[in-house]
Design a protein around this motif. Structure first.
Motif, PDB file in Angstrom:
ATOM      1  N   GLY A 300     -25.496 -58.986  -3.771  1.00 18.91           N
ATOM      2  CA  GLY A 300     -26.653 -58.701  -2.934  1.00 18.91           C
ATOM      3  C   GLY A 300     -27.281 -59.972  -2.420  1.00 18.91           C
ATOM      4  O   GLY A 300     -26.672 -61.043  -2.434  1.00 18.91           O
ATOM      5  N   ARG A 301     -28.526 -59.864  -1.974  1.00 19.48           N
ATOM      6  CA  ARG A 301     -29.188 -61.043  -1.415  1.00 19.48           C
ATOM      7  C   ARG A 301     -29.468 -62.093  -2.485  1.00 19.48           C
ATOM      8  O   ARG A 301     -29.617 -63.275  -2.188  1.00 19.48           O
ATOM      9  N   TYR A 302     -29.577 -61.661  -3.746  1.00 23.09           N
ATOM     10  CA  TYR A 302     -29.752 -62.597  -4.852  1.00 23.09           C
ATOM     11  C   TYR A 302     -28.452 -62.726  -5.629  1.00 23.09           C
ATOM     12  O   TYR A 302     -27.693 -61.754  -5.759  1.00 23.09           O
ATOM     13  N   ALA A 365     -25.473 -46.639  -7.030  1.00 19.70           N
ATOM     14  CA  ALA A 365     -25.718 -48.050  -6.732  1.00 19.70           C
ATOM     15  C   ALA A 365     -24.595 -48.624  -5.867  1.00 19.70           C
ATOM     16  O   ALA A 365     -23.407 -48.336  -6.085  1.00 19.70           O
ATOM     17  N   ALA A 366     -24.957 -49.429  -4.901  1.00 20.33           N
ATOM     18  CA  ALA A 366     -23.963 -50.138  -4.093  1.00 20.33           C
ATOM     19  C   ALA A 366     -23.336 -51.242  -4.936  1.00 20.33           C
ATOM     20  O   ALA A 366     -24.027 -52.149  -5.389  1.00 20.33           O
ATOM     21  N   VAL A 379     -18.141 -48.763  -4.234  1.00 17.05           N
ATOM     22  CA  VAL A 379     -18.747 -47.506  -4.649  1.00 17.05           C
ATOM     23  C   VAL A 379     -20.189 -47.496  -4.178  1.00 17.05           C
ATOM     24  O   VAL A 379     -20.768 -48.536  -3.877  1.00 17.05           O
ATOM     25  N   GLY A 380     -20.776 -46.311  -4.124  1.00 19.92           N
ATOM     26  CA  GLY A 380     -22.165 -46.206  -3.706  1.00 19.92           C
ATOM     27  C   GLY A 380     -22.290 -46.037  -2.200  1.00 19.92           C
ATOM     28  O   GLY A 380     -21.300 -45.839  -1.486  1.00 19.92           O
ATOM     29  N   PRO A 381     -23.513 -46.135  -1.665  1.00 22.21           N
ATOM     30  CA  PRO A 381     -23.760 -45.909  -0.234  1.00 22.21           C
ATOM     31  C   PRO A 381     -23.025 -46.913   0.644  1.00 22.21           C
ATOM     32  O   PRO A 381     -22.931 -48.091   0.320  1.00 22.21           O
ATOM     33  N   ALA A 382     -22.515 -46.425   1.771  1.00 20.11           N
ATOM     34  CA  ALA A 382     -21.688 -47.253   2.644  1.00 20.11           C
ATOM     35  C   ALA A 382     -22.466 -48.418   3.237  1.00 20.11           C
ATOM     36  O   ALA A 382     -21.900 -49.489   3.483  1.00 20.11           O
ATOM     37  N   HIS A 387     -30.151 -50.695  -2.019  1.00 21.62           N
ATOM     38  CA  HIS A 387     -29.421 -51.614  -2.878  1.00 21.62           C
ATOM     39  C   HIS A 387     -30.105 -51.689  -4.237  1.00 21.62           C
ATOM     40  O   HIS A 387     -31.336 -51.623  -4.329  1.00 21.62           O
ATOM     41  N   PRO A 388     -29.330 -51.815  -5.326  1.00 22.64           N
ATOM     42  CA  PRO A 388     -29.964 -51.880  -6.654  1.00 22.64           C
ATOM     43  C   PRO A 388     -30.966 -53.029  -6.798  1.00 22.64           C
ATOM     44  O   PRO A 388     -31.944 -52.897  -7.531  1.00 22.64           O
TER      45      PRO A 388
END
Length: 407
Positions: A300-302, A365-366, A379-382, A387-388
């Protein structure tokens, strides 16, 4: 020579990020100040007073590094009751506020000792520069244990409280680097618990050469004790069969013995959930070998950087053990570095770690999951939302603002 499709040095992308086009950037997630610290600031109470009441768990960058860890050291530097500060410094920034706090404390007459790791890859020059500045200010600078890197994240403050001397300790999963603290997901723990602070004092005595044979009552310290203790905990969950459960979040898993122990626990029926951002040398979901092991990676962003361990029966049947610290499951961390894991025993702190695991491991969770053929699948939303990391940020912000209102 190896051909590369793309940029060789992706750090140049920071120049693009610096372009003033907010419409092309993610919405900002402003770090929140931990509720107990915000309430204390309004009442002009110190972090030491807050921690004396109850230990403090911090989750960066959702919770501010500046208003917690940096402020802890700033207050220690200026507090006339503080007698000494000891710290490990693995990576820090060239404009580090923390380093300046340490220098200010030493110039004020506080006994300051800093273990500077000169072999911190990519940061050698910065660490040498700060080491020289420390020495000029009168800081006792130590350069580590021969043959080992000191990767542990630890601060020890000794303060003359109204009822006598008391130790305060910060233990973390991330570096004391104010810049990366805004980009890396990490956990920190500030406590005055006598057993843990006594262990930290023992650790610094060992690192600075004042003792050799050291035993610890609560902390798990590498290279002497961590590997064997983790093996015991994994085997303990395996012995519980289907009641056993192991949940681990690390940057990398590359140690063969640890992989074999996790395989063995899985074969006995224990459920194993691994959240591994980077290198993973374990095969997941292989029938007869690892069908009870799931491996997930969250990007993710972090940068997911915290190391967290949960053993469902680590303190007896049905009584979980939660640990956070600096060690990954790699041979270098377990055998060739000074690393520290600390237990978290307060129910609120355990709940926070449980919430983190629950969010990252959620079916919605993405993330990426490792398949038995050693390939990864999304897995998770496209679209990666929600995002978690966003979920955890919004949850943390809600928790802390609610806590401020209660205070």
């Amino acid at each position: 020579m190896v051909p590369v499709n793309g940029l060789v040095d992706v750090t140049c992308l920071w120049q693009m990020h610096a372009v003033d086009r907010p419409d092309l950037k993610d919405d900002q997630w402003q770090p929140v100040t931990a509720g107990r610290l915000a309430a204390a600031e309004e009442l002009d109470r110190s972090i030491f007073a807050v921690v004396r009441e109850r230990a403090l768990l911090l989750h960066h960058p959702y919770e501010s590094f500046a208003s917690s860890v940096e402020e802890f050291l700033s207050q220690a530097a200026d507090d006339p009751r503080v007698q000494s500060i000891k710290m490990t410094l693995y990576r820090t920034s060239g404009d580090s506020p923390i380093a300046r706090h340490l220098i200010r404390a030493a110039e004020r007459g506080v006994q300051v000792a800093v273990l500077v790791e000169l072999k911190a890859r990519f940061d050698e020059a910065t660490n040498v520069t700060w080491a020289k500045a420390f020495e000029r200010a009168g800081v006792h600078v130590v350069y580590g244990v021969v043959g080992l890197k000191t990767h542990a994240k630890c601060v020890l403050v000794v303060r003359e409280d109204s009822d006598g001397l008391r130790r305060y300790v910060h233990l973390g999963t991330g570096n004391y680097n104010s810049r990366t603290a805004r980009l890396y997901e990490d956990l920190g723990y500030i406590t005055s618990e006598p057993d843990i602070t006594a262990d930290a004092a023992q650790l610094f005595n060992h690192l600075t050469g004042y003792s050799r044979d050291v035993e610890y009552s609560r902390l798990l310290v590498a290279p002497d004790y961590l590997r064997s203790r983790l093996i015991d905990l994994i085997r303990g969950e395996g012995a519980m069969g289907e009641q056993g459960q192991i949940t681990i979040k690390v940057n990398s898993l590359a140690d063969a013995e640890m992989a074999e122990e996790l395989y063995a626990a899985s074969q006995k029926g224990a459920k194993v959930d691994l959240i591994i951002r980077g290198l993973c040398c374990l095969r997941a979901g292989v029938p007869g070998l690892s069908e009870n092991i799931r491996v997930r990676s969250v990007l993710g962003r972090y940068l997911e950087h915290s190391r967290v361990f949960r053993f469902a029966n680590g303190q007896g049947a049905g009584v979980p053990l939660h640990l956070i610290g600096s060690a990954d499951l790699m041979g270098r961390n377990l055998d060739k570095r000074v690393e520290v894991l600390t237990p978290l025993t307060h129910p609120k702190h355990q709940d926070w770690l449980n919430k983190t695991f629950e969010t990252l491991l959620s079916e919605t969770a993405a993330a990426y999951e490792l398949l038995p053929d050693d390939s990864w699948t999304r897995v998770g939303p496209a679209l990666f939302e929600p995002h978690p990391q966003r979920i955890l940020y919004e949850w943390a912000a809600h928790q802390q603002t609610r806590r401020i209102s209660r205070e």
